[in-house]
Design an enzyme around this catalytic site. Structure first.
Site, PDB file in Angstrom:
ATOM      1  N   HIS A 160     -13.245   2.823   5.028  1.00 17.21           N
ATOM      2  CA  HIS A 160     -13.396   1.399   5.331  1.00 17.21           C
ATOM      3  C   HIS A 160     -14.818   0.958   5.010  1.00 17.21           C
ATOM      4  O   HIS A 160     -15.743   1.202   5.785  1.00 17.21           O
ATOM      5  CB  HIS A 160     -13.040   1.142   6.810  1.00 17.21           C
ATOM      6  N   LYS A 196       0.845  -1.203   0.000  1.00 19.63           N
ATOM      7  CA  LYS A 196       0.000   0.000   0.000  1.00 19.63           C
ATOM      8  C   LYS A 196       0.880   1.252   0.000  1.00 19.63           C
ATOM      9  O   LYS A 196       0.595   2.218  -0.709  1.00 19.63           O
ATOM     10  CB  LYS A 196      -0.967  -0.014   1.191  1.00 19.63           C
ATOM     11  N   ASN A 244     -14.102  -3.236  14.217  1.00 19.19           N
ATOM     12  CA  ASN A 244     -13.341  -4.474  14.378  1.00 19.19           C
ATOM     13  C   ASN A 244     -12.598  -4.524  15.710  1.00 19.19           C
ATOM     14  O   ASN A 244     -12.359  -5.599  16.248  1.00 19.19           O
ATOM     15  CB  ASN A 244     -12.370  -4.677  13.209  1.00 19.19           C
ATOM     16  N   SER A 247      -8.581  -2.721   6.430  1.00 16.27           N
ATOM     17  CA  SER A 247      -9.426  -2.984   7.595  1.00 16.27           C
ATOM     18  C   SER A 247      -8.635  -2.934   8.888  1.00 16.27           C
ATOM     19  O   SER A 247      -9.232  -2.939   9.966  1.00 16.27           O
ATOM     20  CB  SER A 247     -10.134  -4.330   7.490  1.00 16.27           C
TER      21      SER A 247
END
Ligand code: NAD
Length: 408
Positions: A145, A102, A195, A124
């Site tokens: 996200h 990335k 998460n 994520s």
């Protein structure tokens, strides 16, 4: 400094996998022209076909007419390379979950795109600031996200990096509105809001398997409370193998007792719904989760093998531990300023994690119970089960003042 485009008209998506496909449709549905890049031309071609198929299906269902489908498809085009996307207002990256990859992509895009363009990652779990640091425009970088499938799930976590400019956040929120999303701003931390909370909840569920419960009992208790699905059914939908493979690749966490049942299931090629077996059995072509006594026998063997003396675990304890784990982590997220309000935490849980709508979200549920009561129950768990139950400081303060999370 150059002006951030407040109205995003042209975008690019990098990555034509599961998430890229849904994100491209979100943008095209909102009237945004999208250029699509993937370093695997075959993948991109397949993805363009899949998008066209989805729109054709929507027409057959009567959800959109043919003219609308044609207009949406016309907004999406394949781009051969990054040079072809240099004029876009926004790039959303959705390649493999790998920081170095990335960073490399962000560095390259930073050198090519106009200075006012926004760079977003759909990561994520990775650190948005570490991705932003690969560019000379960290104020233009943020996380977007999306949840899977991105064109269906309502939730969008907008992840604010340490240097993200307010105008960039606003542009992202405005785009979220146009895409029909429920957007929630989250600070940058491991797992963001959703998460991070989920991790504490599934850890309790997994601990209870080792202590005496069976997967179908844990799921039944949480579904009885109103969750769309319990954690073990959720693992089967997501694929048990994803985390198993990630642990194998990183060499981290594979020995943790709580993942031993997952490990054994994956060694038996029981990856979840997609392989016909996981925590449950699925008949060919069916998504109906069926109780499988073989899994109960496996849970028993693993937990006894680890030296646990199993005991009966009732529905009340399952609910108490899973819900209080969510609430306490939500409180820490509030305390740290990762979420702006308890309402934002609730929106994440209602729109991304199947929390029962009639209970208003985990924080609203805690307020309904009375924070003083929740605080006392957490201290009780701390005494019986250890430090990880220590109530968040902010909860004690609110409870002492007779207030709730909504007053924070
Ligand atoms: P995926 O494996 O389905 O797709 C990744 C795509 O990226 C592939 O098409 C691949 O060819 C392409 N790619 C790889 N390297 C590239 C490069 N250098 N340049 C251009 N394209 C490249 O992955 P996914 O499930 O769509 O996940 C993508 C991202 O979204 C990850 O960061 C993941 O953590 C995140 N995410 C996934 C989910 C989910 O449920 N799958 C949910 C939220 C966020």
């Amino acid at each position: 400094m150059s002006q951030t485009p407040s109205n995003i008209q042209r975008a690019a998506v990098i990555g034509a996998g599961t998430m890229g496909r849904g994100i491209v449709m979100c943008l095209a549905n909102a009237g945004v022209a999208v250029q699509w890049v993937d370093n695997n031309p075959q993948m991109l071609e397949q993805a363009l076909g899949a998008v066209a198929d989805t729109y054709a299906h929507n027409v057959r269902q009567g959800r959109i007419d043919q003219a609308e489908a044609d207009a949406r498809i016309a907004r999406v085009s394949a781009a051969a390379d990054y040079a072809a996307i240099r004029d876009v207002d926004l790039v959303i990256e959705a390649v493999y979950e790998n920081l170095e990859l990335k960073q490399k992509i962000f560095r390259e895009l930073d050198g090519l795109l106009k200075p006012e363009a926004i760079l977003a990652s759909n990561t994520s779990a990775l650190d948005i600031d570490a991705i932003a640091a690969a560019t000379r425009r960290p104020q233009q970088v943020l996380g977007l996200h999306f949840f899977s499938p991105a064109h269906i799930m309502k939730l969008l976590e907008v992840v604010r990096g340490a240097q993200t400019a307010p105008a960039v956040l606003e542009a992202a929120l405005e785009l979220g509105k146009r895409m029909g999303k429920v957007s929630v701003v989250s600070g940058n931390c491991d797992g963001f809001i959703g998460n991070r909370m989920l991790n504490t909840y599934v850890l309790e569920a997994r601990k209870m398997l080792l202590e005496g419960a069976y997967p179908h009992q844990v799921d039944a208790a949480l579904q009885g409370f109103g969750f769309a699905m319990g954690p073990f059914r959720m693992f089967d939908v997501v694929g048990i193998d994803l985390q198993w493979r990630a642990r194998q690749l990183s060499g981290i966490g594979q020995d943790v007792p709580e993942v031993q049942v997952d490990n054994r299931l994956c060694e038996m090629q029981r990856f979840g719904q997609k392989s016909g077996n996981g925590y449950y059995h699925y008949e060919p072509g069916s998504r109906q989760a069926e109780h499988d006594p073989l899994v109960d026998a496996l849970v028993l063997e693993v937990s006894e093998g680890l030296g646990f003396h199993r005991r009966e675990i009732g529905q009340d304890e399952i609910l108490e531990r899973c819900l209080l784990a969510l609430v306490n982590e939500g409180a820490k997220i509030l305390q740290e300023g990762i979420a702006g309000s308890s309402h934002d935490v609730d929106l994440v849980y209602l729109n991304g994690y199947g929390f029962p709508a009639d209970k208003g979200g985990p924080m609203a549920w805690a307020d309904q119970q009375g924070l003083a009561d929740i605080h006392r129950r957490l201290m009780d768990l701390e005494t019986r089960q250890g430090d990880h139950w220590k109530p968040a400081r902010v909860m004690g303060e609110l409870a002492a003042a007779g207030k709730g999370f909504a007053d924070h």
